[in-house]
Write an enzyme that holds these catalytic residues in place. Sequence first.
Site, mmCIF file in Angstrom:
data_model
loop_
_atom_site.group_PDB
_atom_site.id
_atom_site.type_symbol
_atom_site.label_atom_id
_atom_site.label_comp_id
_atom_site.label_asym_id
_atom_site.label_seq_id
_atom_site.Cartn_x
_atom_site.Cartn_y
_atom_site.Cartn_z
ATOM 1 N N PRO A 10 0.797 -1.226 0.000
ATOM 2 C CA PRO A 10 0.000 0.000 0.000
ATOM 3 C C PRO A 10 0.828 1.273 0.000
ATOM 4 O O PRO A 10 1.803 1.397 0.744
ATOM 5 C CB PRO A 10 -0.839 -0.111 1.277
ATOM 6 N N ASN A 11 0.376 2.187 -0.832
ATOM 7 C CA ASN A 11 0.893 3.559 -0.948
ATOM 8 C C ASN A 11 2.237 3.658 -1.656
ATOM 9 O O ASN A 11 2.692 4.766 -1.935
ATOM 10 C CB ASN A 11 0.967 4.245 0.429
ATOM 11 N N ARG A 18 5.727 12.328 -2.720
ATOM 12 C CA ARG A 18 5.669 12.943 -1.385
ATOM 13 C C ARG A 18 6.713 12.315 -0.468
ATOM 14 O O ARG A 18 7.261 11.269 -0.795
ATOM 15 C CB ARG A 18 4.274 12.717 -0.774
ATOM 16 N N TYR A 23 11.540 8.636 1.653
ATOM 17 C CA TYR A 23 11.508 7.601 0.616
ATOM 18 C C TYR A 23 12.249 7.975 -0.675
ATOM 19 O O TYR A 23 12.273 7.177 -1.608
ATOM 20 C CB TYR A 23 10.051 7.243 0.289
ATOM 21 N N ASN A 79 8.081 -5.473 -0.589
ATOM 22 C CA ASN A 79 7.909 -4.385 0.377
ATOM 23 C C ASN A 79 6.419 -4.331 0.726
ATOM 24 O O ASN A 79 5.617 -3.800 -0.058
ATOM 25 C CB ASN A 79 8.377 -3.046 -0.210
ATOM 26 N N ALA A 82 2.803 -0.671 4.997
ATOM 27 C CA ALA A 82 2.287 -0.669 6.368
ATOM 28 C C ALA A 82 1.693 -2.021 6.786
ATOM 29 O O ALA A 82 1.566 -2.292 7.992
ATOM 30 C CB ALA A 82 1.259 0.442 6.532
ATOM 31 N N HIS A 85 3.339 -4.291 9.482
ATOM 32 C CA HIS A 85 3.162 -4.131 10.922
ATOM 33 C C HIS A 85 1.794 -4.607 11.417
ATOM 34 O O HIS A 85 1.502 -4.518 12.600
ATOM 35 C CB HIS A 85 3.362 -2.659 11.302
ATOM 36 N N ASP A 92 0.798 -15.620 7.157
ATOM 37 C CA ASP A 92 0.289 -16.970 6.900
ATOM 38 C C ASP A 92 0.432 -17.354 5.428
ATOM 39 O O ASP A 92 0.732 -18.509 5.104
ATOM 40 C CB ASP A 92 -1.182 -17.075 7.321
ATOM 41 N N GLU A 103 12.218 -9.465 2.354
ATOM 42 C CA GLU A 103 11.447 -8.300 2.825
ATOM 43 C C GLU A 103 12.321 -7.057 2.680
ATOM 44 O O GLU A 103 13.463 -7.035 3.149
ATOM 45 C CB GLU A 103 11.075 -8.527 4.296
ATOM 46 N N HIS A 105 12.507 -2.776 3.104
ATOM 47 C CA HIS A 105 11.967 -1.481 3.524
ATOM 48 C C HIS A 105 12.935 -0.388 3.100
ATOM 49 O O HIS A 105 14.136 -0.468 3.404
ATOM 50 C CB HIS A 105 11.738 -1.439 5.039
ATOM 51 N N ILE A 106 12.411 0.601 2.449
ATOM 52 C CA ILE A 106 13.236 1.713 1.961
ATOM 53 C C ILE A 106 13.835 2.474 3.140
ATOM 54 O O ILE A 106 15.022 2.797 3.156
ATOM 55 C CB ILE A 106 12.371 2.651 1.085
ATOM 56 N N SER A 107 12.993 2.777 4.112
ATOM 57 C CA SER A 107 13.441 3.531 5.292
ATOM 58 C C SER A 107 13.925 2.564 6.373
ATOM 59 O O SER A 107 13.618 1.358 6.330
ATOM 60 C CB SER A 107 12.281 4.377 5.836
ATOM 61 N N ARG A 112 12.226 4.794 13.417
ATOM 62 C CA ARG A 112 10.969 5.532 13.275
ATOM 63 C C ARG A 112 10.017 5.188 14.433
ATOM 64 O O ARG A 112 10.463 4.700 15.460
ATOM 65 C CB ARG A 112 10.373 5.230 11.890
ATOM 66 N N ARG A 116 6.333 0.801 13.985
ATOM 67 C CA ARG A 116 6.998 0.254 12.791
ATOM 68 C C ARG A 116 8.118 -0.727 13.161
ATOM 69 O O ARG A 116 8.785 -1.277 12.278
ATOM 70 C CB ARG A 116 7.589 1.384 11.937
HETATM 71 O O1 CA2 Z 1 10.252 1.975 4.501
HETATM 72 C C1 CA2 Z 1 9.442 1.311 3.833
HETATM 73 O O2 CA2 Z 1 9.695 0.863 2.732
HETATM 74 C C2 CA2 Z 1 8.024 1.088 4.396
HETATM 75 O O3 CA2 Z 1 7.630 -0.228 4.054
HETATM 76 C C3 CA2 Z 1 7.139 2.105 3.699
HETATM 77 C C4 CA2 Z 1 5.700 2.100 4.219
HETATM 78 C C5 CA2 Z 1 5.686 2.202 5.752
HETATM 79 O O4 CA2 Z 1 4.351 2.088 6.209
HETATM 80 C C6 CA2 Z 1 6.546 1.133 6.400
HETATM 81 O O5 CA2 Z 1 6.514 1.326 7.795
HETATM 82 C C7 CA2 Z 1 7.973 1.226 5.903
HETATM 83 C C8 CA2 Z 1 4.913 3.277 3.660
HETATM 84 C C9 CA2 Z 1 4.936 3.400 2.176
HETATM 85 C C10 CA2 Z 1 4.307 4.703 1.800
HETATM 86 O O6 CA2 Z 1 5.016 5.224 0.722
HETATM 87 C C11 CA2 Z 1 4.818 6.529 0.376
HETATM 88 C C12 CA2 Z 1 5.670 7.048 -0.555
HETATM 89 C C13 CA2 Z 1 5.545 8.354 -0.932
HETATM 90 C C14 CA2 Z 1 4.547 9.140 -0.392
HETATM 91 C C15 CA2 Z 1 3.698 8.623 0.539
HETATM 92 C C16 CA2 Z 1 3.826 7.305 0.924
#
Ligand code: CA2
Length: 149
Positions: A10-11, A18, A23, A79, A82, A85, A92, A103, A105-107, A112, A116
């Site tokens: 998601p997202n 943004r 990211y 990836n 969210a 978490h 499963d 797995e 994660h960019i960040s 954080r 998370r």
């Molecule tokens: O660090 C990551 O890759 C995450 O999986 C990114 C998720 C976050 O919920 C995880 O805790 C860590 C969120 C992805 C949302 O990506 C966006 C990118 C640009 C603008 C808004 C959201």
Amino acid sequence: MSKIMVLNGPNLNLLGSREPEQYGHETLADVEAMCAAEAQRYGHEVECRQSNHEGALIDAIHEAGQRIKAGEMLGVVFNPGAYTHTSVALHDAIKGAEVPVIEVHISNVHTREAFRHHSYISPVAAGIVVGMGIQGYVLGIQGLIHKTS
Ligand code: CA2
């Protein structure tokens, strides 16, 4: 030649639009192009998917499981966003379908918010890449190839 699924949750379709401090500036299309180039270096091909829906991600994992058993896919660089978490269902699915998942994660989720810090995916992942920016996807592809070849 084998396929590698690059799956984003998601997202992540919003990448580059943004929160660049978290990211980066690259888009999901940029990430997918990097993954394709990296897989090609090893004679493999990526199949990229993104969904904002938990069920669609579960279906993709199940499909990967079948294609791995058929000998046409190595595994999934994932990836889960969210859902990392929150999702017992994705945990499963990965376990049930016996899919090698890296797995990503960019960040660095551990620097954080506390919510998370826990991942439902990590206990069933073959490997984890955290906090390396979008380069983490490239490392994930390398790791998956290394672990499955
Ligand atoms: O660090 C990551 O890759 C995450 O999986 C990114 C998720 C976050 O919920 C995880 O805790 C860590 C969120 C992805 C949302 O990506 C966006 C990118 C640009 C603008 C808004 C959201």
